[in-house]
Design a protein around this motif. Structure first.
Motif, PDB file in Angstrom:
ATOM      1  N   LYS A 188       0.832  -1.198   0.000  1.00 28.60           N
ATOM      2  CA  LYS A 188       0.000   0.000   0.000  1.00 28.60           C
ATOM      3  C   LYS A 188       0.869   1.252   0.000  1.00 28.60           C
ATOM      4  O   LYS A 188       1.998   1.228   0.497  1.00 28.60           O
ATOM      5  CB  LYS A 188      -0.912   0.015   1.227  1.00 28.60           C
TER       6      LYS A 188
ATOM      7  N   ARG B 250      -8.294   2.888  12.199  1.00 35.38           N
ATOM      8  CA  ARG B 250      -8.363   2.514  10.789  1.00 35.38           C
ATOM      9  C   ARG B 250      -9.516   1.552  10.593  1.00 35.38           C
ATOM     10  O   ARG B 250      -9.847   0.751  11.477  1.00 35.38           O
ATOM     11  CB  ARG B 250      -7.057   1.851  10.330  1.00 35.38           C
TER      12      ARG B 250
ATOM     13  N   ASP C 241      -9.476  -4.055   7.101  1.00 37.54           N
ATOM     14  CA  ASP C 241      -9.135  -4.316   5.702  1.00 37.54           C
ATOM     15  C   ASP C 241     -10.187  -5.171   4.997  1.00 37.54           C
ATOM     16  O   ASP C 241     -10.283  -5.150   3.768  1.00 37.54           O
ATOM     17  CB  ASP C 241      -7.767  -5.015   5.624  1.00 37.54           C
TER      18      ASP C 241
ATOM     19  N   GLY D  27     -15.090  -4.356   2.390  1.00 36.86           N
ATOM     20  CA  GLY D  27     -15.061  -4.077   0.968  1.00 36.86           C
ATOM     21  C   GLY D  27     -16.410  -4.361   0.344  1.00 36.86           C
ATOM     22  O   GLY D  27     -17.395  -4.704   1.023  1.00 36.86           O
TER      23      GLY D  27
ATOM     24  N   GLY E 192     -15.815   3.827   4.322  1.00 35.50           N
ATOM     25  CA  GLY E 192     -14.668   3.044   3.875  1.00 35.50           C
ATOM     26  C   GLY E 192     -14.733   2.594   2.438  1.00 35.50           C
ATOM     27  O   GLY E 192     -13.693   2.236   1.876  1.00 35.50           O
TER      28      GLY E 192
ATOM     29  N   SER F 185      -7.346   6.964   1.702  1.00 38.09           N
ATOM     30  CA  SER F 185      -8.335   6.330   2.550  1.00 38.09           C
ATOM     31  C   SER F 185      -9.029   5.202   1.802  1.00 38.09           C
ATOM     32  O   SER F 185      -8.859   5.035   0.598  1.00 38.09           O
ATOM     33  CB  SER F 185      -9.369   7.364   3.013  1.00 38.09           C
TER      34      SER F 185
ATOM     35  N   THR G 291     -10.894   1.025   2.147  1.00 44.04           N
ATOM     36  CA  THR G 291     -10.497  -0.364   2.308  1.00 44.04           C
ATOM     37  C   THR G 291     -11.155  -1.191   1.208  1.00 44.04           C
ATOM     38  O   THR G 291     -12.031  -0.717   0.496  1.00 44.04           O
ATOM     39  CB  THR G 291     -10.934  -0.906   3.679  1.00 44.04           C
TER      40      THR G 291
ATOM     41  N   GLY H 228     -10.668   0.946  -1.732  1.00 42.06           N
ATOM     42  CA  GLY H 228      -9.364   1.387  -1.260  1.00 42.06           C
ATOM     43  C   GLY H 228      -8.263   1.056  -2.253  1.00 42.06           C
ATOM     44  O   GLY H 228      -7.364   1.874  -2.498  1.00 42.06           O
ATOM     45  N   GLN H 229      -8.326  -0.132  -2.844  1.00 42.78           N
ATOM     46  CA  GLN H 229      -7.334  -0.493  -3.854  1.00 42.78           C
ATOM     47  C   GLN H 229      -7.428   0.430  -5.068  1.00 42.78           C
ATOM     48  O   GLN H 229      -6.409   0.863  -5.618  1.00 42.78           O
ATOM     49  CB  GLN H 229      -7.532  -1.942  -4.275  1.00 42.78           C
TER      50      GLN H 229
END
Length: 562
Positions: free
Chosen positions: A77, A143, A146, A149, A361, A388, A390, A394-395
């Protein structure tokens, strides 16, 4: 951590618009540094290339900040933070740094750091955070997980909705089943026994009425009709007795709460039947009116009253049990209702919380990525770097940020190459202009020499003609022998003059070739000058292209020091 000393209080301000870029390999060794980074660091380019990037690390930077950076980078990341770097002279400068992995064929081959002006508010916040890190009192920034998504969100949302539906169905079906059980219990344990008790009381009343009819029949009816009436009354008493026994059988499945009242009623009815009805039947059968009267007054009526009292007590007990069961059912239903409402409230709270987390997120970073890509498509590469998000969003956000940084670095390199091309083209144009001017001068000199040589050739030709005439005169028979020597000298002069004329012509031909070469070289120089001008124009167009995507940076020499 390496301590780069000494340090001073000299502060270098990085103006807005300046982009400091450096690249390293996987071990942190510098492989590239742009001009702005070289100027800001105070090192020469040769001093940076091949050295570890911690050559610019300032001692005030805590180890935890770089540990977090390397942990983030090794997870694939990008990392962003406010960094204090050290200059070669011991001074320092603050930058807003964004470090991203450099990938080839999906493999990380190095890292690129892109730094820009850091606002004063961000520097103050970073100093406070770094002091807390050094003191060990800093708190990790919250945070999002992860796993949050789009795919996991859809799965978790579907599972949560399925669980809610199952829980709602279980509560609904369970509530209906409990209601059915309560109604069944109310009917079989309370309502049916109360009905049977009411029938028992009615049969007792009917038996009393029958016995009263027997007494009246003994006083009022004639003897011819007495036996038939008594037989009918006895049959009614037996019927009532059998019905009472049958109704007692319906009280077998009653609750344990009314067992005592049931036993009392059963005992009272048994006494009423055995000690009351049977003796009356026997007395009537033996035609003993006095005994019938006595039995009715002394046994049947008191036993009936006792049975009626026991029936009333049992009915009241059953009513109380029904009321208790009703209240218990209401309380249970209230608990179920409260549990259902709490579950609904909890489900709504979970949906709102997860929805907020999902929007924060996933949706917001996704919208930020879309806005960033739209800005990039419009030529704006100066937008803030947002890392910012996830999961998939996020990707995507990270990929858009990395692409934006790579484009900025590419444009920086293109701008640097364009400036170099422009500078070299300007130098080349000056040189070509001087070459052209020198060629013009040499061309004029060569043609002047050719004209002089042509004049000399003409004079040599005249001299050769005079020598040939002398040779003709010398070849004629002369009366004087002294003319023979003169003819020989004339012949020698003519030969030399002819050779000189031939040499002058060759020199003139060579000079013409030299002049033609000078003209060709001048034409080549002019063409090279035109090509250089076109290349210079191309460099200007590249600069305009760079200016389209980002404003022209302030010259690095303008960075102030305080």
């Amino acid at each position: 951590m390496k301590q780069n000393l000494p340090v001073t209080s000299r502060h270098t301000d990085i103006p807005p618009g300046i982009t400091l870029v450096s690249k390293t390999d996987l071990k942190g060794v510098i492989t590239y540094a742009n001009e702005a980074f070289v100027n800001a660091s105070g090192y020469a380019l040769d001093e940076l290339l091949g050295r570890s990037h911690n050559i610019v690390r300032h001692p005030d930077m805590p180890c935890a900040a770089f540990e977090d950076m390397w942990h983030t980078l090794k997870s694939g990341k990008p990392w962003r933070g406010i960094v204090k770097n050290r200059c070669k002279d011991g001074g320092y400068y603050w930058v807003d740094a964004c470090v991203v992995p450099i990938k080839r064929n999906d493999q990380v081959i190095g890292y690129m750091s892109v730094r820009k002006h850091a606002p004063a508010s961000a520097i103050d916040a970073a100093q406070t955070r770094y002091r807390d890190m050094a003191a060990g009192t800093s708190k990790p920034q919250p945070r999002l997980p992860d796993w949050l998504g789009i795919r996991t969100g859809m799965r978790a949302g579907s599972l949560f909705v399925a669980l809610l539906m199952l829980a709602g169905g279980a509560l609904g079906i369970g509530g209906l089943r409990l209601a059915d059980n309560a109604l069944t219990q109310l009917y079989h344990a309370q309502l049916a026994p109360i009905t049977a008790i009411g029938k028992i009381e009615a049969r007792l009343s009917d038996s009393r009425t029958t016995m009263m009819e027997i007494r009246l029949a003994r006083h009022e009816s004639a003897n011819s009709h007495l036996q038939g009436q008594l037989a009918g009354q006895i049959s009614k008493l037996r019927t009532h007795r059998d019905e009472i026994h049958a109704l007692l059988g319906q009280l077998a499945d009653m609750d344990a709460q009314v067992t005592q009242q049931k036993s009392m009623l059963t005992h009272a009815l048994a006494q009423y039947t055995s000690d009351g009805l049977r003796p009356v039947e026997q007395a009537v059968a033996h035609d003993d009116p006095q005994q019938v009267e006595q039995l009715i007054k002394q046994r049947v009526l008191p036993l009936e009253q006792a049975a009626m009292t026991a029936a009333v007590a049992l009915r009241n007990a059953l009513t109380q049990a029904a009321r208790s069961e009703y209240e218990s059912t209401l309380e249970r239903n209230n608990r179920i209702r409260s549990f259902a409402m709490a579950g609904i409230a909890l489900g709504l709270a979970v949906v709102v919380l997860v929805g907020h987390m999902f929007i924060r997120g996933v949706v917001n970073p996704l919208n930020a990525s879309i806005r960033r890509l739209n800005r990039i498509a419009q030529g704006d590469l100066q937008g803030d770097i947002d890392l910012s998000g996830t999961g998939e969003s996020g990707q995507l956000n990270h990929a858009a940020a990395v692409m934006q940084l790579h484009l900025k670095v590419m444009l920086d390199e293109i701008a640097l190459a364009a400036r170099r091309i422009h500078r070299h083209c300007a130098t080349l144009n000056v040189a070509l202009y001087e070459v052209t001017e020198h060629s013009e001068e040499q061309h004029d000199r060569v043609y002047s020499a050719i004209r002089s040589l042509n004049a000399a050739v003409a004079e040599t030709s005249d001299l050769s003609a005079h020598a040939e005439r002398l040779m003709l005169l010398a070849d004629q028979p002369a009366p004087d022998s002294s003319l023979a020597g003169l003819a020989f000298e004339a012949r020698e002069l003519a030969t030399a003059t002819r050779l000189t004329a031939f040499g002058a012509e060759e020199v003139a031909s060579a000079m013409h070739q030299v002049a033609e070469l000078i003209v060709e070289n001048r034409a080549e120089a002019q063409r090279a000058w035109k090509a250089s001008e076109e290349l210079k124009h191309t460099a200007q167009e590249l600069n305009q292209l760079v200016d389209y995507f980002e404003p022209a940076p302030t010259p690095s020499a303008s960075m102030s020091k305080s």
